[in-house]
Scaffold this motif. Structure first.
Motif, PDB file in Angstrom:
ATOM      1  N   LYS A 149       0.835  -1.207   0.000  1.00  0.00           N
ATOM      2  CA  LYS A 149       0.000   0.000   0.000  1.00  0.00           C
ATOM      3  C   LYS A 149       0.869   1.257   0.000  1.00  0.00           C
ATOM      4  O   LYS A 149       0.613   2.206  -0.744  1.00  0.00           O
ATOM      5  N   TYR A 150       1.895   1.236   0.836  1.00  0.00           N
ATOM      6  CA  TYR A 150       2.776   2.408   0.925  1.00  0.00           C
ATOM      7  C   TYR A 150       3.351   2.751  -0.446  1.00  0.00           C
ATOM      8  O   TYR A 150       3.283   3.884  -0.910  1.00  0.00           O
ATOM      9  N   PHE A 151       3.917   1.739  -1.093  1.00  0.00           N
ATOM     10  CA  PHE A 151       4.577   2.022  -2.373  1.00  0.00           C
ATOM     11  C   PHE A 151       3.567   2.318  -3.478  1.00  0.00           C
ATOM     12  O   PHE A 151       3.786   3.190  -4.314  1.00  0.00           O
ATOM     13  N   ASN A 152       2.468   1.601  -3.464  1.00  0.00           N
ATOM     14  CA  ASN A 152       1.454   1.870  -4.485  1.00  0.00           C
ATOM     15  C   ASN A 152       0.947   3.304  -4.367  1.00  0.00           C
ATOM     16  O   ASN A 152       0.819   4.011  -5.369  1.00  0.00           O
ATOM     17  N   ASP A 153       0.687   3.748  -3.147  1.00  0.00           N
ATOM     18  CA  ASP A 153       0.198   5.117  -2.935  1.00  0.00           C
ATOM     19  C   ASP A 153       1.212   6.160  -3.379  1.00  0.00           C
ATOM     20  O   ASP A 153       0.853   7.286  -3.709  1.00  0.00           O
ATOM     21  N   LYS A 154       2.495   5.793  -3.377  1.00  0.00           N
ATOM     22  CA  LYS A 154       3.541   6.716  -3.780  1.00  0.00           C
ATOM     23  C   LYS A 154       3.901   6.605  -5.259  1.00  0.00           C
ATOM     24  O   LYS A 154       4.821   7.260  -5.724  1.00  0.00           O
ATOM     25  N   GLY A 155       3.237   5.713  -5.986  1.00  0.00           N
ATOM     26  CA  GLY A 155       3.526   5.578  -7.416  1.00  0.00           C
ATOM     27  C   GLY A 155       4.747   4.737  -7.737  1.00  0.00           C
ATOM     28  O   GLY A 155       5.325   4.862  -8.817  1.00  0.00           O
TER      29      GLY A 155
END
Ligand code: ATP
Ligand code: MN
Length: 465
Positions: A149-155
């Motif tokens: 989630k963290y990385f997905n939210d950051k693109g």
């Protein structure tokens, strides 16, 4: 009469099903009671809490209830009511019970509470049924989800790097070989060496120690990527912090300098810690009570305080002045051991620490050389109780410097031609780091042995299950 579709026990504690008929399925933790009434504590893994089933002995019969013993799998149906007991908010007044699988009390190993963690490792096939491992496994899941989630939210893009590798040059540790040759009678060359051209891949292959090098290739096209996969180290490290098979998260970012890399690492660790505090509250409270009385306090502390940043050289000066008897003596140039890392974090600064600019001799060939020609732009994040939790660096993007470093460190350039080419074509500043997933879990769960935060640990002389 069948039990029908089950409700998850966690949902029954939400309160909105009180007064309704509900069905549950799970594994019996305990059964107690008297001649008239039986109390069965049932757990289905959806929460640390058991639901209490209240059964009329006369209705079910003593013989039948004998098989509703610790470890047995059952389904039950009845009315959910508010409980009069102080221990649980709700209970089920059961009308039907179905036994799916008995667990003979004379041989089921998880009878009493308070088995040692060492014993539980020997029965790793059953330990998910304990409170401790239920909590650890739920937290492990939550952390894996939060990482994506963290990385997905950051693109950032999730890249799958290979698990079988043909390159011998990552330099992060000893490798496990992958072969289909007959090890008792392998084909040999004239000089007596094994002829790997006849092996499955036509060359020597190993299990990867890191996805970084391939991650760099992707970052130099997609800008910000991460990997999250298994990695393998054939080192004979019998410590509470080393596994032969562990999972690693490796973000790699184009156009990041070392300071951007440190900012990301700090933000990432704080995010994951905060996520655990918010989403794994009951499991953390249990682990705090059971194993580590300072756990939740420590987690909060990490989310609320800035990490200290200092150079390896400054750290050595502090360690040399420290009033400590080191097992491994300290001087400029030595690799820091866990005792040194933990001193800095737990005694000196009392905060997480990011150390930078290590001597080039003790770090990998791909780390960016500083102008002093002595140190590289490495960064290790050191945590309380753990020591090194993250290792990372800015990467050497200059072709000439990289080539020189490879020669100095005996890395075969021919074999690494693809890595070198990224510095020839459109090279760019870039950085990344590796977070050991099980080291993160040691921190977040407060467990003190890494064998207790992975379902089936792989360590020297241990490959059971
Ligand atoms: P250490 O010095 O603790 O052995 P390392 O410097 O060899 O670690 P790296 O190659 O930098 O480790 O790997 C990146 C991260 O992977 C480490 O910071 C750590 O969190 C984790 N890690 C490394 N080796 C292991 C292992 N054997 N078992 C579990 N996690 C590991
Ligand atoms: Mn490291």
């Amino acid at each position: 009469m069948t039990i029908g579709k089950r409700e998850k026990i966690v949902d029954l504690f939400k309160g909105d099903k009180i007064g309704k008929e509900v069905s549950v399925k799970g594994w019996v933790r305990t059964r107690r009671g008297n001649k008239n009434i039986a109390f069965i504590a049932l757990n289905d893994g959806s929460t640390i809490h058991n639901i209490q089933l209240v059964a009329d002995v006369e209705v079910f019969g003593e013989e039948f209830l004998k098989d509703v013993s610790t470890g047995a799998s059952i389904g039950a149906k009845g009315n959910l009511v508010e409980s009069s007991g102080a221990e649980q908010p709700v209970e089920i007044q059961v009308r039907h019970i179905e036994i799916y699988g008995k667990a003979d009390p004379s041989v089921y190993p998880l009878q009493k509470k308070g088995h040692s963690l060492e014993f539980l490792r020997e029965i790793a096939h059953l330990r998910p049924r304990t409170n401790t491992f239920g909590a650890v496994l739920r937290i492990r899941h939550a952390m894996a989800y939060a990482i994506h989630k963290y990385f997905n939210d950051k693109g950032f893009y999730y890249i799958h790097t290979p698990i079988i590798t043909g390159s011998d040059a990552e330099g992060a540790g000893a490798l496990f070989k992958v072969t289909t040759l007959d090890i008792n009678n392998p084909p040999r060359l004239q000089n007596g060496k094994v002829d790997f051209s006849q092996d499955f891949f036509g060359k020597e292959a190993k299990l990867t120690v890191s996805g970084q090098l391939e991650g760099e290739l992707a970052a130099l096209a997609l800008s910000e990527i991460y990997t999250f996969g298994p990695t393998f180290r054939a080192e004979n490290s019998n410590t509470p912090r080393h596994l032969a098979e562990f999972w690693m998260i490796e973000p790699e970012m184009a156009f990041y300098e070392i300071s951007d890399n440190m900012d990301l690492a700090e933000d990432f660790l704080k995010y994951l810690t905060r996520y655990a505090l918010e989403h794994c509250k009951e499991d953390l409270e249990f682990l705090n009570k059971m194993w580590d009385k300072e756990l939740i306090e420590r987690l909060k502390f990490v989310t609320e305080n800035s990490f200290v940043r200092l150079s390896y050289t400054e750290a050595i000066a502090i360690l040399e002045k420290a009033d400590m008897k080191w097992e491994f003596p300290v001087s400029w140039g030595v690799d820091l051991q866990s005792e040194h890392e933990r001193y800095l974090v737990e005694k000196h600064f009392k905060k997480p620490v990011i150390l930078t600019d290590y001597p080039k001799e003790i770090k990998a060939f791909y780390m960016k050389l500083n102008d002093d020609n002595k140190t590289v732009r490495a960064m290790d994040v050191l945590f309380p109780k753990i020591g090194e939790i993250i290792g990372g660096s800015q990467r050497e993007e200059n072709l000439e410097t990289l080539a020189r470093r490879m020669v100095e460190m005996g890395i075969p350039q021919e074999e690494m031609w693809w890595y070198v080419e990224t510095r020839k074509f459109g090279t760019a500043p870039h950085s990344g780091f590796g977070l050991g997933f099980e080291r993160l879990l040691l921190f977040v769960t407060g467990m003190s042995n890494i064998r207790d935060v992975i379902p089936f640990p792989r360590t020297p002389k241990n490959c059971e299950f």
